[in-house]
Design a protein around this motif. Structure first.
Motif, PDB file in Angstrom:
ATOM      1  N   CYS A  43      54.286  75.113  -6.486  1.00 50.98           N
ATOM      2  CA  CYS A  43      53.342  74.044  -6.802  1.00 50.98           C
ATOM      3  C   CYS A  43      53.953  73.141  -7.886  1.00 50.98           C
ATOM      4  CB  CYS A  43      52.038  74.680  -7.277  1.00 50.98           C
ATOM      5  SG  CYS A  43      50.962  73.581  -8.169  1.00 50.98           S
ATOM      6  N   PHE A  79      49.920  79.398  -2.398  1.00 53.29           N
ATOM      7  CA  PHE A  79      49.153  78.732  -1.339  1.00 53.29           C
ATOM      8  C   PHE A  79      49.901  78.820  -0.014  1.00 53.29           C
ATOM      9  CE2 PHE A  79      46.992  76.504  -4.840  1.00 53.29           C
ATOM     10  CZ  PHE A  79      45.688  76.716  -4.435  1.00 53.29           C
ATOM     11  N   LYS A 128      40.577  78.081  -7.251  1.00 51.16           N
ATOM     12  CA  LYS A 128      40.818  77.354  -6.003  1.00 51.16           C
ATOM     13  C   LYS A 128      42.055  76.480  -6.080  1.00 51.16           C
ATOM     14  CE  LYS A 128      36.139  77.217  -4.236  1.00 51.16           C
ATOM     15  NZ  LYS A 128      34.917  76.851  -4.853  1.00 51.16           N
ATOM     16  N   ALA A 129      42.563  76.288  -7.286  1.00 55.27           N
ATOM     17  CA  ALA A 129      43.710  75.398  -7.458  1.00 55.27           C
ATOM     18  C   ALA A 129      44.696  76.025  -8.435  1.00 55.27           C
ATOM     19  CB  ALA A 129      43.238  74.060  -7.988  1.00 55.27           C
ATOM     20  N   THR A 130      45.930  75.545  -8.368  1.00 53.48           N
ATOM     21  CA  THR A 130      46.927  76.005  -9.339  1.00 53.48           C
ATOM     22  C   THR A 130      47.549  74.797 -10.032  1.00 53.48           C
ATOM     23  OG1 THR A 130      48.654  76.025  -7.649  1.00 53.48           O
ATOM     24  CG2 THR A 130      47.526  78.118  -8.089  1.00 53.48           C
ATOM     25  N   SER A 159      45.695  77.292 -12.615  1.00 53.57           N
ATOM     26  CA  SER A 159      44.385  77.527 -13.226  1.00 53.57           C
ATOM     27  C   SER A 159      44.669  78.347 -14.464  1.00 53.57           C
ATOM     28  CB  SER A 159      43.477  78.306 -12.282  1.00 53.57           C
ATOM     29  OG  SER A 159      42.897  77.432 -11.350  1.00 53.57           O
ATOM     30  N   GLU A 182      41.902  66.008  -9.849  1.00 53.11           N
ATOM     31  CA  GLU A 182      42.415  66.768  -8.695  1.00 53.11           C
ATOM     32  C   GLU A 182      43.892  66.527  -8.432  1.00 53.11           C
ATOM     33  OE1 GLU A 182      40.155  66.379  -5.133  1.00 53.11           O
ATOM     34  OE2 GLU A 182      38.438  67.428  -5.965  1.00 53.11           O
ATOM     35  N   GLY A 215      46.318  72.522  -4.402  1.00 56.49           N
ATOM     36  CA  GLY A 215      45.180  73.090  -3.703  1.00 56.49           C
ATOM     37  C   GLY A 215      45.001  72.342  -2.399  1.00 56.49           C
TER      38      GLY A 215
END
Lengths: 228, 155
Positions: free
Chosen positions: A69, A99, A185-187, A189, B50, B55
């Motif tokens: 990521c 992911f 839900k995201a990186t 985090s 975001e 994600g």
């Protein structure tokens, strides 16, 4: 009436756009997660986690990251600086949260865990992030992973066996399960003393401010400690 | 002298346009709404933070989280929203026969066309990643440019 019609149409579209954007922003505004006392206790019991820093450190930074990521790669350098600057006041925990849409992320997590089985987890962790642009884009990530293992002086036969073995897979799965149970839900985090850092604050300045705040919080006397 | 003042008045007030030209401007206005929705979505994504995490699409992050995604701290998507809203406004006024709106529309679309070329270059050669939202916006801008070029200059 016809004279005013274009003004009315344009104003209407303007209002609708601003209104829709506001509704969307409210819907997308991230909910800041926090780790409950039970979950925090579970974390302390786990011997699988990768920790850097003293166990008694007043501040714990727990990161859920994906080696492929780009934002995780971007924040890894500043995080190292932060770790150095805060020294014994900070403890860092890293959790794998690869992911599936990142082609080599899962393999990279296995590589780091396999290095960890030979006592070189953090060295591989730092190396994977430092070299992220190379192996993420490269045609043969596996070859590069092997070269990193050689650089770190790992026993290659054992390394290759471990990557495909059940131990590393179990460790990565355990991290993913923990992340999911916390609502990640995201990186990246990042949780500081069990409180999630909002995505907009994932920059060195805001992270330092959050750590300073956590240190101040720890320094404050608890209500029970106040003499009657 | 009287003809000069007449021409000035024609530019600032509405005149009757051929039906075909009105339809073209109406289509331009409608297409710009799609661009407005796309750019507004990306602006909100940016404001919500975001684009600072993974994600979603990794390629989109590479583009939307890059140094090219902001100009003087302002998200490019926000500038895009303003540009598409301007296109919608000028196209609407042009459809109602406002002469000056046609010039503003052509200038705005031309600037957007040049910006789109730059951002396509950035994605292809500097970032080596394409964001589908940016490509959608590029397609809309090309379409708008085509329509503006094809529209007859004089009513």
């Amino acid at each position: 009436m016809r004279r005013f019609l274009p003004f009315i149409i344009v104003a209407l579209v303007g209002f609708i756009t601003v209104g829709a954007a506001t509704v969307l922003y409210r819907a997308k505004r991230p909910v800041t997660l926090s780790i409950s006392k039970e979950k925090a206790a579970e974390k302390e019991k786990q011997d699988l986690m990768h920790v850097r820093g003293p166990a008694q450190a007043p501040v714990t930074l727990e990161e859920f990251g994906d080696f492929q990521c780009p934002p995780c790669g971007k924040i890894s350098g500043p995080l190292l600086e932060i770790e150095k600057d805060y020294g014994s006041k900070l403890r860092v925990i890293f959790r794998n949260f690869p992911f599936p849409n990142h082609q080599h992320a899962l393999e990279a997590a296995y590589v780091a865990e396999a290095a960890g089985l030979q006592g070189r987890y953090w060295e591989m962790h730092d190396l994977l992030y430092r070299e992220q642009a190379n192996w993420s884009e490269g045609p043969d990530a596996k070859q590069l992973f092997n070269s990193y293992a050689r650089i770190l002086g790992l026993e290659m036969d054992r390394f290759e066996t471990d990557i495909a073995g059940p131990t590393v897979k179990a460790r990565v799965t355990a991290d993913q399960e923990r992340g999911k149970s916390l609502g990640v839900k995201a990186t990246p985090s990042i949780f500081i003393n069990n409180q999630e850092v909002p995505p907009k604050s994932l920059n060195p300045t805001a992270l330092r401010a959050a750590i300073d705040e956590a240190l101040k919080e720890k320094a404050r006397p608890t209500p029970n400690a106040v003499p009657k | 002298m009287p003809s000069q003042s007449k021409s000035r008045a024609q530019r600032s007030t509405a005149i009757a346009l051929p039906r075909g030209t009105v339809v073209v401007y109406a289509v331009v206005a409608l297409i710009s709404l799609a661009g407005l929705a796309d750019a507004t979505y990306l602006t909100v994504q940016n404001l919500a933070g975001e684009t600072a995490v993974c994600g979603g699409s990794p390629d989109c992050f590479r583009v939307l989280g890059s140094v090219f995604s902001k100009i003087a701290g302002i998200p490019v998507a926000a500038i895009g929203s303003v540009a598409y809203f301007a296109v919608f406004t000028f196209a609407t006024f042009a459809a109602f026969g406002y002469q000056r709106a046609r010039t503003f529309l052509a200038v705005t679309v031309f600037i957007m066309f040049l910006s789109t070329l730059w951002f396509l270059y950035v994605q292809a050669f500097l970032l080596h990643a394409f964001c589908r939202y940016c490509l959608f916006s590029a397609a809309i801008t090309f379409l708008l440019t085509g329509l503006i070029v094809a529209t007859p200059r004089r009513p």
